[in-house]
Design an enzyme around this catalytic site. Structure first.
Site, PDB file in Angstrom:
ATOM      1  N   ASP A   1      -5.729  -3.716  -1.449  1.00 54.92           N
ATOM      2  CA  ASP A   1      -4.784  -3.238  -0.893  1.00 54.92           C
ATOM      3  C   ASP A   1      -4.222  -4.541  -0.424  1.00 54.92           C
ATOM      4  O   ASP A   1      -4.705  -5.625  -0.137  1.00 54.92           O
ATOM      5  CB  ASP A   1      -5.031  -2.508   0.401  1.00 54.92           C
ATOM      6  CG  ASP A   1      -4.351  -1.946   0.766  1.00 54.92           C
ATOM      7  OD1 ASP A   1      -3.624  -2.812   1.792  1.00 54.92           O
ATOM      8  OD2 ASP A   1      -3.978  -0.653   0.799  1.00 54.92           O
TER       9      ASP A   1
ATOM     10  N   SER B   1       0.726  -1.291  -0.287  1.00 54.69           N
ATOM     11  CA  SER B   1       0.409  -0.129  -0.032  1.00 54.69           C
ATOM     12  C   SER B   1       1.197   1.015  -0.210  1.00 54.69           C
ATOM     13  O   SER B   1       1.215   1.153  -1.140  1.00 54.69           O
ATOM     14  CB  SER B   1      -1.537  -0.112   1.577  1.00 54.69           C
ATOM     15  OG  SER B   1      -1.906   1.107   1.511  1.00 54.69           O
TER      16      SER B   1
END
Length: 331
Positions: free
Chosen positions: A154, A40
């Site tokens: 993510d 991320s």
């Protein structure tokens, strides 16, 4: 003393800007980052560094204020995400070229998650920003990314702190920066103080309720006092009392007492952060980094905190400095 560093960077939203100061601290103290892996926000900062553009990215980032941050969010009317996520990527690509991962200055890995299978997807080749855009696809916030036959979200879902994805050298240090820590002692202290305050407020509220009951009884009247006068007296007193009671009511409503934050987003955000924290703790136990830097996830996390990059980076520098001092003093 070992100076080569394999660096792993966790997910964590705006807290990840701490990695800027941390990387600069490593370099200034003579450490050589030989590989990097991130999830991320960790994939973003790590990828920018691997491309040799951390200074340019930092200068651009530090110039952002809250308004500029919001202008970079291309809002969507879709049912499964709020932000398309393309505008911010395009803005960064004006500073950092979208080169192939194989051409970066050091080995780099970015982690994403297959939405349907839950499998970890590791980018070690292909376009840099394809990897970054997939890795930062926070569920419900950013639009998921279609990549080949997969739909990616993510990377924190599958591997929040990719200690096992850095490319190791025989003489390197495994350094981890986790921005999903939980300061249990501080949180318990805050909850204890709130509990004390609640007990004080509860006593106050009970007093007000008793006053209200007395006023209600008073409306039945005393001899010699007209009904209109009694109603006016009760009305003025009761309105003030009701205002006090409504002000404090939420603290003592059994259903409301279970609430966290002001809305469902707060609850989801904290739940997601706690999941990241637990996953990260397991990763640390499994792969045992030589140097570990931690920042509590309660430190920063609001959308507006994306405009606090300079402040957060300095926190990261300080945390890395303390971690390196501990490591070097232990030798």
């Amino acid at each position: 003393m070992k100076k080569n560093v394999a660096l792993a960077l966790s997910s964590g939203g705006p807290r990840g800007f701490a990695y800027i100061g941390a990387i600069e601290e490593l370099i200034e103290r003579g450490y050589n980052i030989t590989s990097i892996a991130g999830t991320s926000i960790g994939s973003l900062v790590g990828g920018v560094y691997a491309a040799g553009k951390l200074t340019e990215f930092k200068d651009w980032l530090y110039a952002l204020d809250t308004w500029k941050v919001f202008t970079l969010m291309d809002l969507s009317i879709a049912k499964n995400h709020f932000v398309k996520g393309e505008k911010i990527i395009q803005a960064i690509m004006e500073i950092v070229p979208d080169i192939d991962i194989e051409e970066l200055n050091i080995p780099y890995r970015a982690v994403a998650t297959d939405l349907y299978t839950g499998e970890e997807v590791v980018f070690d080749s292909g376009k840099l920003f394809t990897a970054i855009r997939a890795s930062i696809s926070i569920p419900s916030l950013f639009r998921p990314v279609k990549h080949d036959l997969t739909t990616l979200i993510d990377g924190g879902i599958a591997n929040c702190l990719p200690l096992n994805r850095v490319v190791r050298k025989e003489d390197d240090l495994l350094v981890a920066f986790d921005v999903n820590d939980v300061d249990v002692k501080e949180i318990r202290g805050i909850l204890t103080q709130e509990n004390k305050a609640q007990r004080i407020d509860e006593t106050y509220l009970q007093t007000k309720r008793e006053e209200m009951h007395e006023l209600i009884e008073h409306i039945s009247g005393e001899s010699g006092v007209s009904l209109i006068k009694r109603l006016k007296f009760v009305g003025s007193r009761s309105m003030a009392l009701l205002k006090d009671i409504i002000t404090y009511k939420r603290l003592y409503d059994e259903d409301e007492a279970l609430d966290y934050g002001d809305n469902y987003y707060d609850l989801l955000d904290r739940t997601f952060s706690l999941m990241n924290h637990r996953n990260t703790e397991l990763s640390i136990q499994l792969y045992k980094p030589d140097v570990i830097v931690k920042m509590p996830f309660d430190a920063y996390g609001e959308i507006a905190d994306y405009a606090k990059a300079r402040e957060i980076a300095e926190v990261g520098r300080s945390l890395m400095r303390k971690a390196l001092d501990r490591y070097e003093n232990s030798l």
